[in-house]
Motif scaffolding. Sequence first.
Motif, PDB file in Angstrom:
ATOM      1  N   SER A  86      11.327  -0.122 -20.270  1.00  0.00           N
ATOM      2  CA  SER A  86      10.324   0.750 -19.687  1.00  0.00           C
ATOM      3  C   SER A  86       9.065   0.720 -20.539  1.00  0.00           C
ATOM      4  CB  SER A  86      10.860   2.180 -19.589  1.00  0.00           C
ATOM      5  OG  SER A  86      11.266   2.649 -20.860  1.00  0.00           O
ATOM      6  N   ARG A 208       9.305  -1.077  -7.722  1.00  0.00           N
ATOM      7  CA  ARG A 208       9.681  -1.725  -8.989  1.00  0.00           C
ATOM      8  C   ARG A 208       8.512  -1.727  -9.975  1.00  0.00           C
ATOM      9  NH1 ARG A 208      10.562  -7.045 -11.360  1.00  0.00           N
ATOM     10  NH2 ARG A 208      12.506  -6.965 -12.558  1.00  0.00           N
ATOM     11  N   ARG A 211       8.178   1.739 -11.393  1.00  0.00           N
ATOM     12  CA  ARG A 211       9.235   2.063 -12.356  1.00  0.00           C
ATOM     13  C   ARG A 211       9.018   1.362 -13.688  1.00  0.00           C
ATOM     14  NH1 ARG A 211      13.913  -0.681 -13.277  1.00  0.00           N
ATOM     15  NH2 ARG A 211      13.602  -1.903 -11.376  1.00  0.00           N
TER      16      ARG A 211
END
Length: 340
Positions: A86, A208, A211
């Motif tokens: 992330s 996606r 995220r």
Amino acid sequence: MNHSIDQSHRDPDLFGLLYGFRFRPGERGQEIDSAQALRSLQHPQEADEFLWLHLNLAHAACERWMKSHLTLPDEFFEALHEGSRSTRIEHVDSALLAVVNDVVFNLSNLVSSDVSTLWVCVHSRLIVSARLQPLHSVDKLRSSVKAGERFRSPLELLVHLLRDQGEVLTQIVRKTSLSVDQIEDQLLSSRLSTNRAELGSQRRILVRLQRLLALEPGSLLRLLNRPPQWLQKEDVKELRKSTEEFALIINDLTALGERIKLLQEEIAANLNEQSNRTLFTLTVVTVLALPINIIAGFFGMNVGGVPLAGDPEGFWILVALVATFTLIAGRWAFRKRRDY
């Protein structure tokens, strides 16, 4: 791979070095090779001098060289192998660790897998970036440096990288919005074709990207509240501003995803309505044909006692009987259709 970016700047002496730059106060960045990078790391010529080294992790000896020649925290090397990637910026020891997900260099045919990770470590006099695939925002940053843009600190380079990433993401949002506009126009014109599959693919890509590219708010808040001592106030201010701008882009991405979701629901509702109308039409046709089929079945039996067999008006009596039942069935069916 974009050979114009990487291959022309590959130096075999510095394992995995793609390109490096030396920055001095008030001067444009000077591109350096591996030997110059090592000399600058060991014997800096000026107090405010800092370096940017961009490395290729696909090189077998790159990570080993970084451990041997660069003073990087262990968390940086752990981040290279962790499963969760992330996007985040956090304070680790006396350095800043940034994990930045970005789209690969080619944007012409973006698919959901065209996202790669850039690992960045920032010291007071050194910024190290490492990646496995060429990234668009890194190339934009290098182009800015070669064009003569001045940078006063390594963090300013990182802030510029985040803004370049935001520009790339804005291009994706803009292109996707144009495609969604076309699909919406087709929906209003009742020309659905295969747009559901296209919308589904675009929505998966946006989810996606959202995220992977959205900054972790927790680590960023801790950094802004307790920055390292070597960070300048101007750098912290610019970092806060760039993250706010990036958050707005992520919000636009989220809003576009919601718009696609609503279009998908509208298309699904229209297709469902068309299916219901088709089914109802078939039902009406079946109901209208039911009386004549029943009567024809009864009078087609090869048995005795068939009514009206000897009546000269029998045919017309049956025609009237069939027409009456058909009219009754048709009236009932079309009343149900008006209710529908």
